[in-house]
Design an enzyme around this catalytic site. Structure first.
Site, mmCIF file in Angstrom:
data_model
loop_
_atom_site.group_PDB
_atom_site.id
_atom_site.type_symbol
_atom_site.label_atom_id
_atom_site.label_comp_id
_atom_site.label_asym_id
_atom_site.label_seq_id
_atom_site.Cartn_x
_atom_site.Cartn_y
_atom_site.Cartn_z
ATOM 1 N N LYS A 22 0.914 -1.331 0.104
ATOM 2 C CA LYS A 22 -0.071 -0.015 0.249
ATOM 3 C C LYS A 22 0.826 1.081 0.018
ATOM 4 C CE LYS A 22 -1.473 1.409 4.304
ATOM 5 N NZ LYS A 22 -1.119 2.863 4.819
ATOM 6 N N ASN A 23 1.840 1.214 0.819
ATOM 7 C CA ASN A 23 2.907 2.333 0.969
ATOM 8 C C ASN A 23 3.878 2.824 -0.306
ATOM 9 O OD1 ASN A 23 1.616 2.762 3.159
ATOM 10 N ND2 ASN A 23 3.083 2.227 4.519
ATOM 11 N N CYS A 117 -3.011 11.727 14.086
ATOM 12 C CA CYS A 117 -3.747 10.307 14.057
ATOM 13 C C CYS A 117 -3.673 9.596 15.263
ATOM 14 C CB CYS A 117 -2.942 9.354 12.772
ATOM 15 S SG CYS A 117 -1.498 9.039 13.383
ATOM 16 N N ARG A 122 0.990 14.542 13.176
ATOM 17 C CA ARG A 122 1.598 13.804 11.978
ATOM 18 C C ARG A 122 1.932 15.085 11.149
ATOM 19 N NH1 ARG A 122 0.182 8.457 10.787
ATOM 20 N NH2 ARG A 122 1.665 8.516 9.178
ATOM 21 N N ASP A 125 5.250 19.726 7.783
ATOM 22 C CA ASP A 125 6.317 20.815 7.637
ATOM 23 C C ASP A 125 7.252 20.568 6.782
ATOM 24 O OD1 ASP A 125 6.709 19.200 9.805
ATOM 25 O OD2 ASP A 125 8.344 20.684 10.499
ATOM 26 N N ASP A 309 6.414 0.337 11.793
ATOM 27 C CA ASP A 309 5.166 -0.403 11.348
ATOM 28 C C ASP A 309 5.361 -1.877 11.931
ATOM 29 O OD1 ASP A 309 4.796 1.572 8.299
ATOM 30 O OD2 ASP A 309 4.516 2.020 10.346
ATOM 31 N N ARG A 401 -7.514 -0.655 6.251
ATOM 32 C CA ARG A 401 -7.058 0.225 5.031
ATOM 33 C C ARG A 401 -5.819 -0.068 4.750
ATOM 34 N NH1 ARG A 401 -6.006 5.803 8.293
ATOM 35 N NH2 ARG A 401 -5.014 5.951 6.010
HETATM 36 C C1 EPZ Z 1 5.089 6.557 6.305
HETATM 37 O O1 EPZ Z 1 4.279 7.799 7.061
HETATM 38 C C2 EPZ Z 1 4.114 5.391 6.293
HETATM 39 N N1 EPZ Z 1 2.919 5.924 5.647
HETATM 40 C C3 EPZ Z 1 4.018 4.958 7.665
HETATM 41 O O2 EPZ Z 1 3.098 3.819 7.692
HETATM 42 C C4 EPZ Z 1 5.036 4.826 8.612
HETATM 43 O O3 EPZ Z 1 4.714 4.574 9.712
HETATM 44 C C5 EPZ Z 1 5.909 6.003 8.333
HETATM 45 O O4 EPZ Z 1 6.382 6.358 7.077
HETATM 46 C C6 EPZ Z 1 7.426 5.720 9.173
HETATM 47 O O5 EPZ Z 1 8.187 4.675 8.198
HETATM 48 C C7 EPZ Z 1 2.995 5.831 4.167
HETATM 49 O O6 EPZ Z 1 3.798 5.448 3.479
HETATM 50 C C8 EPZ Z 1 1.671 6.284 3.731
HETATM 51 P P1 EPZ Z 1 7.320 9.806 7.817
HETATM 52 P P2 EPZ Z 1 4.850 9.229 6.780
HETATM 53 O O7 EPZ Z 1 7.386 11.073 7.252
HETATM 54 O O8 EPZ Z 1 5.523 9.459 5.470
HETATM 55 C C9 EPZ Z 1 8.030 13.471 11.185
HETATM 56 C C10 EPZ Z 1 1.295 2.413 7.939
HETATM 57 O O9 EPZ Z 1 1.184 2.015 8.952
HETATM 58 N N2 EPZ Z 1 7.645 14.297 10.178
HETATM 59 O O10 EPZ Z 1 8.810 9.154 7.560
HETATM 60 O O11 EPZ Z 1 3.803 10.269 7.264
HETATM 61 C C11 EPZ Z 1 6.857 12.570 11.685
HETATM 62 O O12 EPZ Z 1 6.264 13.206 12.631
HETATM 63 C C12 EPZ Z 1 1.512 3.962 7.991
HETATM 64 O O13 EPZ Z 1 1.313 1.996 6.885
HETATM 65 C C13 EPZ Z 1 7.653 15.680 10.404
HETATM 66 O O14 EPZ Z 1 8.190 16.175 11.559
HETATM 67 O O15 EPZ Z 1 5.940 9.102 7.890
HETATM 68 C C14 EPZ Z 1 7.582 11.241 12.224
HETATM 69 O O16 EPZ Z 1 8.101 11.678 13.624
HETATM 70 C C15 EPZ Z 1 1.545 4.424 9.468
HETATM 71 N N3 EPZ Z 1 7.260 16.493 9.288
HETATM 72 C C16 EPZ Z 1 8.906 11.070 11.392
HETATM 73 O O17 EPZ Z 1 9.197 12.548 10.853
HETATM 74 C C17 EPZ Z 1 6.960 15.933 8.325
HETATM 75 O O18 EPZ Z 1 6.664 16.982 7.351
HETATM 76 C C18 EPZ Z 1 8.854 10.137 10.165
HETATM 77 O O19 EPZ Z 1 7.373 10.411 9.571
HETATM 78 C C19 EPZ Z 1 6.966 14.736 8.021
HETATM 79 C C20 EPZ Z 1 7.432 13.682 9.090
#
Ligand code: EPZ
Length: 421
Positions: A22-23, A117, A122, A125, A309, A401
């Site tokens: 999915k991702n 969430c 989430r 920025d 995950d 989902r």
């Molecule tokens: C992706 O989410 C996945 N979702 C998530 O899987 C997964 O948990 C996550 O990556 C981490 O591996 C999809 O791919 C659709 P990040 P994403 O941006 O891209 C911070 C599932 O179970 N951050 O890598 O949203 C954030 O808060 C889902 O399938 C910022 O601060 O995660 C986190 O602490 C749940 N500012 C860290 O970075 C931003 O603009 C990593 O988040 C973006 C992220």
């Protein structure tokens, strides 16, 4: 609202096929906005998030058809809208992926800010700052990101921490920018690498995918590569591997990519699991467990580290380990809602400040529990498979989902699980 009713105590046996990731599919679907020609995706999982992204593209005016199971054909040449509304984005934060492509294609876009969430804020920025560095004019008003740009320009972007979404999103946008964009501290996840491969097949000039530094030389247009296959879902594969080991069964998991599971398999081996992998690493056989599950120390971190995950699923397994485990969440410190539901099944888990201490107990006992997010739901189902008696997992829409036919695949392996509405 659907629930799963599970009767525990049955070992899993047999073979299960892993679906597409999915991702990986979500950013690929969004990237079609950059290419106004028909594209066919293969091995797309039948899960709610894919249907949500498909509907979002249709709402923008694209032609999106599910040809048959796993096969989707998308043609964005007919897109006329540039707004992603709140009611879609609040259901799926990956909707943010359409922002950059819409700006590049139409010079403007309005995308609702995603909410938080179950496991905390989430933010987006990094996404916004990256687009601003590429000279997009962006403001946030009335809960929407309002963006416009003649054309995105050269920039050098550096993330203070790795972000899968921001890396994928900005790489897409940079593909059609005017000049060179570098992304330092880029995410290395397979879902990002496969997106780069797709964009390169379409004519994008990208290098460094799978390393900390991505370099994208913008081009004037991208062409459809015709068709593209979605990579296997490494988290689904890991979920079945844990389920097999926890129940003491013997399960062969096929159509997976072992390379994407190295750290997860290392941890499973450390917990005492024995498994065989076939030569071209497309299948994994978990062998029957003949001793107690060993406790672990787990620290989640970006790929190739232990994936956040998989944290909930491992916690379910460690709840019945022979000893005490420590789980540190290096990505989402609040991602422990499942711990409190697991204690309803008899687990002994203390959570404090991003760390969970899991004291293994002899057995879990069935009870009604409630899912809070995609992977927490999976963890509760796994616990139900080994709990004595009946476990009812409510709010299964979270699980739908991201897991295709979850209860059907588990039942085919001998689990006593059924969906009730
Ligand atoms: C992706 O989410 C996945 N979702 C998530 O899987 C997964 O948990 C996550 O990556 C981490 O591996 C999809 O791919 C659709 P990040 P994403 O941006 O891209 C911070 C599932 O179970 N951050 O890598 O949203 C954030 O808060 C889902 O399938 C910022 O601060 O995660 C986190 O602490 C749940 N500012 C860290 O970075 C931003 O603009 C990593 O988040 C973006 C992220």
């Amino acid at each position: 609202m659907d629930k799963f009713v599970i009767e525990g105590g049955h070992k899993l046996r047999g073979t299960v096929r892993v679906s597409g990731a999915k991702n990986a599919a979500l950013p690929l679907f969004a990237a079609t906005i950059l290419i106004p020609e028909p594209i066919t995706f293969l091995n797309v999982p039948d899960v709610a998030d894919i249907r949500t992204m498909a509907q979002l593209l249709r709402d923008l005016g694209a032609k999106v058809h599910r040809i048959e199971k796993g096969v989707w054909r998308i043609d964005t040449s007919t897109i006329s809208e540039t707004v992603a509304p709140y009611d879609v984005v609040k259901r799926m934060r990956a909707s943010i992926y359409v922002l950059g492509p819409l700006i590049v294609r139409f010079g403007k876009a309005r995308v609702s800010l995603p909410g938080g969430c179950a496991f905390g804020p989430r933010p987006v920025d990094f996404h916004i700052r990256g687009l601003k560095l590429m000279q997009a004019d962006i403001k946030v008003e009335h809960g929407y990101i309002v963006a416009q740009a003649e054309r995105l320009r050269s920039a050098s972007i550096a993330f203070d921490k790795k972000s899968v979404g921001a890396t994928a999103h900005l790489m897409m946008a940079a593909s059609l920018a005017d000049g060179k964009v570098t992304i330092e501290n880029a995410a290395l996840e397979p879902e990002v690498v496969t997106l780069a491969e797709f964009l390169k097949l379409a004519g994008a000039k990208i290098s460094g995918e799978g390393t900390d530094e991505l370099v994208i030389e913008g081009v004037d247009a991208l062409k459809s590569p015709g068709e593209f296959e979605v990579i296997p879902d490494r988290i689904e594969a890991g979920t079945y591997a844990v389920a097999a080991y926890m129940t003491g069964g013997e399960v062969t998991i096929t159509d997976l990519c072992i390379e994407h599971l190295r750290t997860v398999l290392e941890k499973l081996r450390e917990a005492g699991s024995e498994f065989e992998m076939d030569k071209n690493s497309r299948s994994l056989s978990i062998l029957p467990r003949n001793s107690e599950i060993k406790p672990l120390d787990i620290f989640t971190s970006p790929f190739p580290g232990f994936p956040t995950d998989m944290q909930a699923q491992f916690m379910a397994m460690l709840a019945i380990a022979d000893g005490t485990s420590v789980i540190r969440e290096g990505i989402y410190p609040d991602r422990f809602k499942h711990a409190f539901e697991l204690t309803r099944l008899g687990a002994d888990i203390k959570v404090d400040d991003g760390i969970a201490v899991v004291k293994g107990v002899k057995e879990l006992t069935g009870a009604p529990v409630m899912a809070s997010d995609l992977r927490a739901s999976a963890a509760l189902v796994l616990a139900g498979l080994v709990a004595r008696g009946t476990t009812v997992v409510d709010r299964i829409y979270h699980l739908d989902r991201g897991y295709e036919d979850f209860e059907l695949k588990l039942a085919a392996l001998g689990a006593h699980i059924k969906r009730v509405s």
